[in-house]
Design an enzyme around this catalytic site. Structure first.
Site, PDB file in Angstrom:
ATOM      1  CB  SER A 184     -91.416 -80.644  76.452  1.00 17.41           C
ATOM      2  OG  SER A 184     -92.699 -81.230  76.419  1.00 17.41           O
ATOM      3  CD  GLU A 196     -92.776 -86.235  69.141  1.00 17.60           C
ATOM      4  OE1 GLU A 196     -93.004 -85.367  69.993  1.00 17.60           O
ATOM      5  OE2 GLU A 196     -93.239 -86.194  67.984  1.00 17.60           O
ATOM      6  CB  SER A 225     -97.877 -78.638  68.287  1.00 16.08           C
ATOM      7  OG  SER A 225     -97.806 -80.028  68.165  1.00 16.08           O
ATOM      8  CD  GLU A 242    -108.159 -89.013  69.029  1.00 15.48           C
ATOM      9  OE1 GLU A 242    -108.924 -89.184  69.990  1.00 15.48           O
ATOM     10  OE2 GLU A 242    -107.017 -88.498  69.143  1.00 15.48           O
ATOM     11  CD  GLN A 246     -91.147 -82.312  68.393  1.00 13.02           C
ATOM     12  OE1 GLN A 246     -91.481 -82.693  69.522  1.00 13.02           O
ATOM     13  NE2 GLN A 246     -91.364 -83.042  67.330  1.00 13.02           N
TER      14      GLN A 246
END
Length: 401
Positions: free
Chosen positions: A155, A238, A123, A371, A120
């Site tokens: 990952s 996810e 980020s 958060e 994936q």
């Protein structure tokens, strides 16, 4: 082969009989594992709620548990599939929801059998928690897109054949509207994978550099500029795949700690007893809540409730692993496993307590930070006012970088 009941959709009894017929015709002890899974896909017993021809039977999602239980009872449950978690849990639902028939035909079967591993590419170093702020650019050049940028915390990138990738295709509109979603070939020229060593000493994660990587437009998922909506499908799945999996009572870390408590009476103190009881109750409540979430998923699509399951999973893992170290005292501080490795997954049951403690720190970051998940729960579950977002209507190119 057992026929479906009137109406064409099999019920639980018909599915159990169908699985029994299948296993009788494909002995799991003598059939090659990939051939077995490929035949299971062709028989519609991979994901029964997927359409026929794509690994399913168009049956209610709730019946997947019936199929999985029957395969397990007959000694034919898939094993060793830790490296497929991103493909099975995130890529497959997204390809089903937004892929073209050609994309579904090409990607779903080898994804399910494990012949092709997925990662994936979401980020970025400057846009982790705020995915919509990503800056990896994709510029159209005829029937292809040229991609440049950097991704991080990826990952399995060192093993993956394919990646789900979100890019910035229009910097002149607000950040949520200028994104486009692709399937990226991890063997393409310009894709560079570098390991990221973690506090555990291992490198489950990677950073990925994309330099003039060419992606055909036929590998785009969804419309140009609609990448945010496509990505939401991936993210919701996810969070469920990380925090919403089925577990037996005392599954996971709480079972390991409870086992230490029972086997080592010399370690017990009243204070630790109270702490263990509190976490045992919380873990059981979380397990039952996840079971209810799984039942909701059986009749619909993942929603924001998955964020709550993942949030609870992260907090409990960190507190339980801390209790494990406190219970073991000096014995729990030994850590002789700090060697550089590229593991395919995380099997906590086979690792030392120090690894549990260190690895759990990542649980509140991966799959969406705690958060961000609290914001999602507050706004989408509790209906509280959203945070003030001053960048909502500002073009991405004008945002502070």
């Amino acid at each position: 082969m057992t026929t479906a009941p009137t109406g064409g959709v099999p019920d639980a009894a018909a599915l159990r009989a169908r699985v029994a017929d299948f296993v009788a015709a494909h002995d799991p002890a003598t059939t090659d594992p990939i051939e077995f899974l490929a035949a299971r896909f062709d028989a519609g017993l991979a994901w029964v709620h997927f359409p026929e021809g794509l690994g399913g039977l168009g049956a209610p999602r709730a019946l997947q548990a019936v199929v999985d239980e029957e395969f397990a009872r007959l000694g034919a449950a898939p094993s060793g599939r830790e490296a497929l978690v991103i493909g099975l849990g995130m890529a497959a639902p997204t390809i089903l929801a937004f892929g073209t028939p050609e994309q579904q035909e090409r990607f779903l079967k080898p994804l399910y059998t494990g012949e092709e591993i997925w990662c994936q590419l979401f980020s970025e170093p400057g846009a982790g928690s705020d995915l919509a702020a990503l800056g990896t650019r994709a510029v159209r050049d005829g029937d292809t897109w040229v991609v440049n940028g950097q991704k991080v915390w990826t990952s399995l990138a060192h093993r993956a054949r394919w990646a789900i990738l979100v890019t910035r295709t229009d910097p002149d509109v607000p950040k949520h509207r200028g994104m486009t979603y692709f399937v990226c070939d991890m063997t393409a020229p310009g894709v560079e994978v570098r390991p990221l060593r973690q506090i555990t000493g291992e490198a489950e994660f990677n950073e990925v550099y994309l330099t003039d990587v060419r992606i055909p437009d036929s590998h785009r998922l969804g419309e140009v500029g609609d990448g945010w909506r496509v990505a939401q499908t991936t993210l919701m799945n996810e969070r469920v795949s990380i925090g919403g999996g089925a577990e037996p009572r005392e599954g996971g870390l709480i079972g390991l700690v409870a086992g230490i408590w029972r086997d080592r009476p010399e370690l017990r103190t009243p204070g630790l007893h109270d702490a263990l009881l509190r976490l045992w109750v919380e873990a059981e409540a979380a397990r039952l809540t996840k079971e209810r979430l799984r039942q909701q998923l059986a009749v619909g699509q993942p929603g924001p409730e998955g964020s709550a399951a993942k949030l609870s999973f992260a907090r409990l893992n960190q507190e339980i692993s801390g209790l494990e170290l406190e219970l073991l005292g000096g014995e729990g501080l030994t850590y002789d496993d700090w060697t550089f490795r590229r593991p395919d997954g995380v099997d906590l049951a086979k690792r030392v307590p120090g690894f549990h403690y260190l690895r759990s720190k990542g649980n509140s970051i991966e799959g969406g930070t705690s958060e961000i998940l609290r914001n999602i729960i507050a706004e989408r579950v509790l209906g509280l006012p959203g945070e003030i977002r001053v960048d909502k209507d500002v073009a991405w190119k004008d945002l502070p970088k």
